[in-house]
Enzyme design. Sequence first.
Site, PDB file in Angstrom:
ATOM      1  N   GLU A 296       0.870  -1.289  -0.198  1.00 35.89           N
ATOM      2  CA  GLU A 296      -0.204   0.463   0.223  1.00 35.89           C
ATOM      3  C   GLU A 296       0.869   1.226   0.470  1.00 35.89           C
ATOM      4  O   GLU A 296       0.379   2.462  -0.406  1.00 35.89           O
ATOM      5  CB  GLU A 296      -1.071   0.109   0.931  1.00 35.89           C
ATOM      6  CG  GLU A 296      -2.313  -1.421   1.381  1.00 35.89           C
ATOM      7  CD  GLU A 296      -2.963  -1.015   2.049  1.00 35.89           C
ATOM      8  OE1 GLU A 296      -3.019  -0.189   3.243  1.00 35.89           O
ATOM      9  OE2 GLU A 296      -3.966  -1.171   2.237  1.00 35.89           O
TER      10      GLU A 296
ATOM     11  N   ASP B 266     -18.051   1.820  12.466  1.00 33.97           N
ATOM     12  CA  ASP B 266     -16.721   1.588  11.948  1.00 33.97           C
ATOM     13  C   ASP B 266     -16.572   2.879  10.760  1.00 33.97           C
ATOM     14  O   ASP B 266     -15.801   2.440  10.443  1.00 33.97           O
ATOM     15  CB  ASP B 266     -15.898   0.563  11.919  1.00 33.97           C
ATOM     16  CG  ASP B 266     -14.710   0.814  12.062  1.00 33.97           C
ATOM     17  OD1 ASP B 266     -14.380   1.701  12.210  1.00 33.97           O
ATOM     18  OD2 ASP B 266     -14.543  -0.308  11.073  1.00 33.97           O
TER      19      ASP B 266
ATOM     20  N   ALA C 152      -7.192  -5.109   3.788  1.00 34.52           N
ATOM     21  CA  ALA C 152      -8.648  -5.337   4.535  1.00 34.52           C
ATOM     22  C   ALA C 152      -9.394  -6.068   3.662  1.00 34.52           C
ATOM     23  O   ALA C 152     -10.209  -6.393   3.971  1.00 34.52           O
ATOM     24  CB  ALA C 152      -8.897  -4.293   4.560  1.00 34.52           C
TER      25      ALA C 152
END
Lengths: 611, 611
Positions: B91, B344, B580
């Site tokens: 990333e 979240d 993720a």
Amino acid sequence: MSTLIRNTSQKGLALSLLVSSMLSASFVSAKGVTWDDIENDANTPEDVLMYGMGPEAQRFSPLQQINKENVHTLSPAWVMSFGDEKQRGQESQALVYDGVIYVTGSYSRIFAYDARTGKKLWSYSHRLPEGIRPCCDVVNRGAAIFGDMVYFGTLDAGIVALDRHTGKVVWKKRFEDYRAGYTMTGAPTLVKDQKSGKVLLIHGSSGDEFGVVGKLFARDPLTGEEIWMRPFVEGHMGRLNGKESTPTGDENAPSWPRDENGELVEAWHHGGGAPWQSASFDVETNTIIIGAGNPAPWNTWKRTAKGDDPRNWDNLYTSGQVGVDPTTGEVKWFYQHTPNDAWDFSGNNELVLFEYEENGETIKATGHADRNGFFYVVDRENGDFIKAFPFVDNINWATHIDPDTGRPVEVEGKRPPLPEPGEEKGKAVEVSPPFLGGKNWNPMAYSQNTGWFYLGANHWKEDYWTEEVVYTKGSAYLGQGFRIKTQYDDHVGVLRAVDPVSGEIKWSHKEKLPLWAGVLATKGGLIFTGTGDGYVKAFDEKTGEELWKFQTGSGIVSCPITWELDGEQYIGLASGYGGAVPLWGGDMAELTKPVAQGGSFWVFKLPKFEK
Amino acid sequence: MSTLIRNTSQKGLALSLLVSSMLSASFVSAKGVTWDDIENDANTPEDVLMYGMGPEAQRFSPLQQINKENVHTLSPAWVMSFGDEKQRGQESQALVYDGVIYVTGSYSRIFAYDARTGKKLWSYSHRLPEGIRPCCDVVNRGAAIFGDMVYFGTLDAGIVALDRHTGKVVWKKRFEDYRAGYTMTGAPTLVKDQKSGKVLLIHGSSGDEFGVVGKLFARDPLTGEEIWMRPFVEGHMGRLNGKESTPTGDENAPSWPRDENGELVEAWHHGGGAPWQSASFDVETNTIIIGAGNPAPWNTWKRTAKGDDPRNWDNLYTSGQVGVDPTTGEVKWFYQHTPNDAWDFSGNNELVLFEYEENGETIKATGHADRNGFFYVVDRENGDFIKAFPFVDNINWATHIDPDTGRPVEVEGKRPPLPEPGEEKGKAVEVSPPFLGGKNWNPMAYSQNTGWFYLGANHWKEDYWTEEVVYTKGSAYLGQGFRIKTQYDDHVGVLRAVDPVSGEIKWSHKEKLPLWAGVLATKGGLIFTGTGDGYVKAFDEKTGEELWKFQTGSGIVSCPITWELDGEQYIGLASGYGGAVPLWGGDMAELTKPVAQGGSFWVFKLPKFEK
């Protein structure tokens, strides 16, 4: 089909047409790769169906869209990562068929990619047991294809056949005990027995460093059933149709010594000779031609009668080239490059079938660049020695190959001597080339343009000494220690053009790191290979001038191929460093340490910038 | 220097010149990157010195050699494999300075490459202990550079400074207990406190899913010594020069509930708010601007007084954007996107500093595309809400952001309810966007050409339900379960151009897989990003037309950059799938399964085909 089409009622016709089209589709697809396709592989650039790019293993393509004028514009078309958290050596040569690329990866994996986009169609990752014993990294050198199946070897001494459309396993066989050190890293090949008309799947075995008896296998490609097995240690018994066939050579194995009780020595039982590279096939003489591995253990004295001269004990059929009858698995002929090989020179390097004119005669030969530093030209009809000449500098274990006998004229004192009484190790001798070879497995190309061979050679040497060894199943069976050293400050690798007729080195291109990639020659006048520091490069076949390079990010130890698709010529190869050099290479470890591991397949073409 | 040059004896002169040249060399080199260089980063395309490509994090480059007319010819220049048998999500955003590229890799690694050739100059692989707890893959998002050091965070809650020339560690600090779930994945950034004149190294922490208290740190870049620390849960105590400074907000933490004994609830002690992305810096107002993470645990009822409405308990300073005083680490202002965040949504997405004209006024704002699906424009001088509008379809947890209060107008029933008596799980509610966000960490670009933002958004949703949870150190602290689902058949990812003034979506480009890569905008009128299925792509900034793509072999979840070297414009980014999505993404797992892992850095440029 014709029976179906007879039904002419309207509904029946529609149905029959439907069925007919389904059947045609499945018929075409079920047909897949034929023997004729494989036999003509070298002349059909729209596919690559065999390791070596044809039964003659010349690695020469008739394609010339990419040429000396435009190769400097060659650009990546797409790349695919092999994925997983698995990298290490990517030594594969890819196959191309029907718009699909089949390439094997490290850790016994195989991938099918859409040749146009790189899209992964399927992959298969072989479940490897604990305790496999690959000597020289977890590599795989490629697949075979026939009908609707692709085949590749696995590190647990297995071979797997997969449906080429789905990647589903059709059959798998384990041919030997991987715990004893048997593995399979080479690409299997297909041959057609010209006598029986049967197509056979041919594959060998690896494991000489663990004291296996090297074996060559022929299988039914459809079922995987063994047809024959041929061991390459004299006196060991072959197998045909599930039954003992004939011993290899003389059943008494006179080329191997016996102990004081008249029994064949321990080494004979674990004598090596493993044919771990891929077979070539001479259709004309109906002969499988393959190299046989080094005798085990490395220690020459373990394979020599006590107190005798090793040169009296040839340890057949190791470290040589073998012609095998596809019908029976019998040895038709054998030529030994290194009798009683004391240096792990092996005889495994590829055998390239080629012809040349000399004194008005066409000679049908094998070309072979041996680890021992000599380039051999051998009559492929009978295994007769024709000529040999050095292809690397500073060979110091033999002065030359005797032109009359075909045997090396050894330099005295280059067989590592036994330890002095009370010593654990023998005195070290410096040998060149070292066991990693003047050239190793990485296959050379033969250009039909120039009549020259192009090979990735290495200049290095080693300190070599004997040590005691007793066979223990699954343990290294060497009896020799070593340290690989550099010969020159400015290079180890040297890409060379070699004239097999005159023995001349036509040109040399130096590389700092060892060369461990295959070579490709094209009608376009180009020589392609990859380097340890990650470049794929193109050279002028005539001059050796470097015309193009591209950095792929990891070292290249694979075999480039070329093919044509939709009117465009492509170059493809895997990038991913590993193999024997970083594991065994002594001083090379420092040289190769900066090279990052990788695992990807690269495809290049000339840019076409339509908007 | 002048004192040395005074020595004029011949030998002395030679010596003094030698010493002088050594000193100059080391002086130039020791100078390295200055604050001025970083402050001007966005205007100096020969280097990229900061995550976000400048303190304003606009990811806009003044380069225009690569443009709409020629981008279709863009070609790989070189690639470098990160190596090791380590892959997973890459990333990182790279930095470029003085002909060297600094890029971080998965598993807390950093690499320095020669920008011209890709040659690896050095690499550093952080030794990670057992028991690290990264929630969302072993990623790293990039490095910072200042003077002669490069800095990056490690998964064991550490930060390392390395000599940029050698890769040798200059200092390393562990800022918290990785066993409790603290990690560091974001790129650190440099700021210059305009009051003290001190340059500070700013970094945050990750770990909200394990119930950490999120903290922002300022360090002396030369020594790594902490200057201040600011926790982002109201009432927790900050630190300045090694001593307790001030509590964050009200020391009594009135935005957090208390239990029947009047004690702050368990959640307050582990309340999240971790600023795990990178800070922007507003030089003019001397303000560090950064997002604060979600409150922990996810379960809204754990952070709400028993029986009360969650909307009465904002759980400051979570799920919002914070302006921090670089001198003291005090919170100067705070704006909360999602009060008492039940989903979240976090507030961590990047804060881009930009200006626009409205009603004849220049407005200095932050632009922020929140995981909650709304794009926020906030006054960056005081944190005042200006406007917000949806940037993804089908937001169903709130109808809009109240233009007067800046608070979301929630849809009733979208906070996952408590389990019915006797049940272990609460009733599932369908929420869009899901916790992975309308957009996640992958930073957007702001184009000075168009005044629009370009962002990689996703259309997906989730089933969400509550579960019981009690804090246990090192265990997930969520209190909520979920399953991510698709919204549309034809796409999840949607690259969008968004006008921050009108709130209009100017164009959309769909991608089958989720988008998880950063975006780059250039003066050349191009928008660059990468896709989950491995393409790097270029789009027309005005129309969204896809002008170019190249398949890199693994999915792209990194941030593209551009720079100029020797008169040529380059584009660079990492390829390597992970993050993720494949770990948490429910139905996405099936979509992303065909994507192979990878780990390499790619550099592209326009072809120049000199022979």
